[in-house]
Write an enzyme that holds these catalytic residues in place. Sequence first.
Site, short mmCIF file in Angstrom:
data_model
loop_
_atom_site.label_atom_id
_atom_site.label_comp_id
_atom_site.label_asym_id
_atom_site.label_seq_id
_atom_site.Cartn_x
_atom_site.Cartn_y
_atom_site.Cartn_z
N LYS A 176 0.86 -1.18 0.00
CA LYS A 176 0.00 0.00 0.00
C LYS A 176 0.89 1.23 0.00
O LYS A 176 1.44 1.62 1.02
CB LYS A 176 -0.90 0.05 1.24
CG LYS A 176 -1.97 1.14 1.06
CD LYS A 176 -2.48 1.73 2.35
CE LYS A 176 -1.61 2.79 2.95
NZ LYS A 176 -1.52 4.04 2.17
N GLU A 179 10.64 1.72 9.85
CA GLU A 179 11.57 2.84 9.66
C GLU A 179 10.79 4.11 9.90
O GLU A 179 9.89 4.46 9.12
CB GLU A 179 12.21 2.82 8.27
CG GLU A 179 13.38 3.81 8.22
CD GLU A 179 14.03 3.94 6.86
OE1 GLU A 179 13.86 3.03 6.02
OE2 GLU A 179 14.69 4.95 6.63
N CYS A 216 13.64 11.08 6.05
CA CYS A 216 13.76 10.61 7.43
C CYS A 216 15.18 10.82 7.94
O CYS A 216 15.40 10.98 9.12
CB CYS A 216 13.33 9.15 7.55
SG CYS A 216 14.16 8.07 6.39
N GLU A 267 10.80 16.32 14.91
CA GLU A 267 11.05 16.14 13.48
C GLU A 267 10.18 17.14 12.71
O GLU A 267 8.95 17.06 12.76
CB GLU A 267 10.70 14.71 13.04
CG GLU A 267 11.01 14.49 11.58
CD GLU A 267 10.69 13.08 11.09
OE1 GLU A 267 9.55 12.62 11.28
OE2 GLU A 267 11.59 12.45 10.51
O1 TXE Z 1 2.95 9.93 7.66
P1 TXE Z 1 2.13 8.62 7.99
P2 TXE Z 1 2.40 11.31 7.10
C1 TXE Z 1 6.94 11.72 9.30
C2 TXE Z 1 7.19 13.20 9.08
C3 TXE Z 1 5.86 13.70 8.63
C4 TXE Z 1 4.94 12.87 9.46
C5 TXE Z 1 3.56 12.73 8.95
O2 TXE Z 1 7.54 13.80 10.30
O3 TXE Z 1 5.68 15.06 8.92
O4 TXE Z 1 5.56 11.60 9.48
O5 TXE Z 1 3.56 12.28 7.59
C6 TXE Z 1 0.13 5.01 6.15
N1 TXE Z 1 -2.06 2.24 9.87
N2 TXE Z 1 7.31 10.89 8.19
O6 TXE Z 1 1.15 11.75 7.74
O7 TXE Z 1 0.74 8.98 8.34
C7 TXE Z 1 -0.05 6.14 5.16
O8 TXE Z 1 -1.19 5.90 4.34
C8 TXE Z 1 -1.25 1.84 8.86
C9 TXE Z 1 8.57 10.21 8.29
O9 TXE Z 1 2.34 11.15 5.65
O10 TXE Z 1 2.94 7.86 8.97
C10 TXE Z 1 1.26 6.09 4.40
O11 TXE Z 1 1.21 5.03 3.44
N3 TXE Z 1 -0.75 2.70 7.95
C11 TXE Z 1 8.72 9.15 7.27
C12 TXE Z 1 2.27 5.74 5.52
O12 TXE Z 1 1.49 5.14 6.54
C13 TXE Z 1 -1.06 4.01 8.07
C14 TXE Z 1 8.11 9.35 5.96
C15 TXE Z 1 3.00 6.94 6.11
O13 TXE Z 1 2.08 7.88 6.57
C16 TXE Z 1 -1.90 4.46 9.11
C17 TXE Z 1 6.84 10.02 6.02
C18 TXE Z 1 -2.40 3.52 10.03
N4 TXE Z 1 -3.17 3.87 11.05
C19 TXE Z 1 6.52 10.78 7.10
N5 TXE Z 1 -2.01 5.81 8.98
C20 TXE Z 1 10.06 8.53 7.12
N6 TXE Z 1 10.46 7.70 8.08
O14 TXE Z 1 10.72 8.70 6.10
C21 TXE Z 1 -1.27 6.18 7.92
N7 TXE Z 1 -0.72 5.09 7.34
#
Ligand code: TXE
Length: 499
Positions: free
Chosen positions: A188, A263, A297, A395
């Site tokens: 996904k 990660e 990240c 972050e």
């Molecule tokens: O991340 P999400 P978001 C951090 C960064 C950013 C913050 C929010 O600080 O500002 O996260 O970003 C899926 N169960 N990073 O809101 O929500 C979602 O659909 C399972 C760091 O975009 O964590 C997407 O595919 N999955 C990071 C993925 O999780 C769920 C990269 C990431 O989304 C879910 C991105 C749930 N309950 C953001 N809710 C890095 N480590 O590089 C959402 N998702």
Amino acid sequence: MNEKTSKLALPSEPRTFGFFVDGEHIEAGNRVVLERASPAHDVCVTRIPCCTREDLDKAVEAARTAFDNRRWSGLSGGERASVLLKAAAGIRERIDEIAYFETLENGKPISQARGEVEGGIGMFEYAAGVARALHGDSFNNLGDRMFGLVTREPIGVVGLITPWNFPFYILCERVPFILAAGCTIVAKPSEETSASGLILAEILKEAGLPAGVYNVVPGTGNEIGQAITEHAGIDMVSFTGSTAVGRSVVHAAAGNFKKLGLELGGKNPQIVFADADLKDAADGVAFGVAFNGGQCCVSGSVLVVERSVADEFEALLADKLSKIVVGDPLDPATQVGAITTEAQNTKILNYIDAGKKEGAKLVCGGSALDFGAGRFVAPTLFSEVTKKMSIAREEIFGPVLGVLPFDGMEEAVRIANDTEYGLAASIWTKNIDKATQVSRRVQAGRVWVNCTITGGPELPIGGFKQSGWGRETSIYGIEEYTQIKSVHIELGKRNHWIG
Ligand code: TXE
């Protein structure tokens, strides 16, 4: 027109995607369709179906059947490698198309999108090698009557949840390794950036990957992401995203005790010693915080600089940051494109406000940039930052950097480690002793010395502390997608226990 030097045009109409289950491309039908607007142009560029739970169940069933009937896990490493190499060639043929959709959906500069797709090809090629190299162990020291084997087996059906910051590259850090191990996948991608994961499905099919081995079910995190983490038919989840969602993934996975690879976020120190080549370090630190609009990240998002050179370094850095070319990501000259989501843009601007309100001194940047459409933020530097300020602790995931001065190596290490995260750290010094000592003591899964945000398939990635569990890429990465079995083989006639 030369695609490498001329500005690309927006598509005349959005591209409509379906989703991919059991080797078949399925159209959206009456499902909700997510319309993705380019974050740099506010123009709809892709239309992606939002899968339902029933779609997910079908994808898991297809992946389970493909795993259990051994149409993939039963092949030799060499046969799996051959498919991965064909996929690498297939990606190479479609570099421009994949990079274009990465730029349209994510807002990153086209030159960097191309670089990431090329990096993804390297991941597939390397993983083809490890498919053949993966092996277990043997114990020939158990006496003449016993022989011991340790074998590695693929873990099964892997749920793969990926974010929007490096949509294709993060997939490529995982998909070929999961496949090399012999597992099957239900992926996904982020709802903001699903196109490249769906194009990859076409490429894998053409490369000869059997039906059901790689399935893609786009959809929202709350609905499909959550359902993947809870699904009893999934044996392992690899999740890349925020630490907050990562925590909820841990709870959701408890249902069937699925294995997790996580990660998560980072607050990654850039440690600059007075004996560094300060011009090189300034360039590297500017790249480390501004690359991909700071949405990495592993962005170097805290500057820990030796006090004796702090003022000089700050001036060099401000000069570099203010020269970065921010703008239209379809222009090959652009270095930093758009901020990928509205929510992320608001989050970054709120942190800039917080920095100002909490008493940090704005050195450069500090605001949104207006190009008539889209969302852009100027690379921003704050000095007079303290460790209590939110910009120093949390972050931000944007091109915003705060300076924390230090005196001596002990203090540098203490400041660098004073965080709940532990993803990456960079050290800038010409002194080999300092570089080695600090790299040993800094709590991070990735350490860069006189460089930053670099790497490839050979070295593992992953975090210490609240930045995650497990490792991806490299020989260590493929091992994560296996489980170990020990086999005792008794030789000769049994010594009877009874009578
Ligand atoms: O991340 P999400 P978001 C951090 C960064 C950013 C913050 C929010 O600080 O500002 O996260 O970003 C899926 N169960 N990073 O809101 O929500 C979602 O659909 C399972 C760091 O975009 O964590 C997407 O595919 N999955 C990071 C993925 O999780 C769920 C990269 C990431 O989304 C879910 C991105 C749930 N309950 C953001 N809710 C890095 N480590 O590089 C959402 N998702």
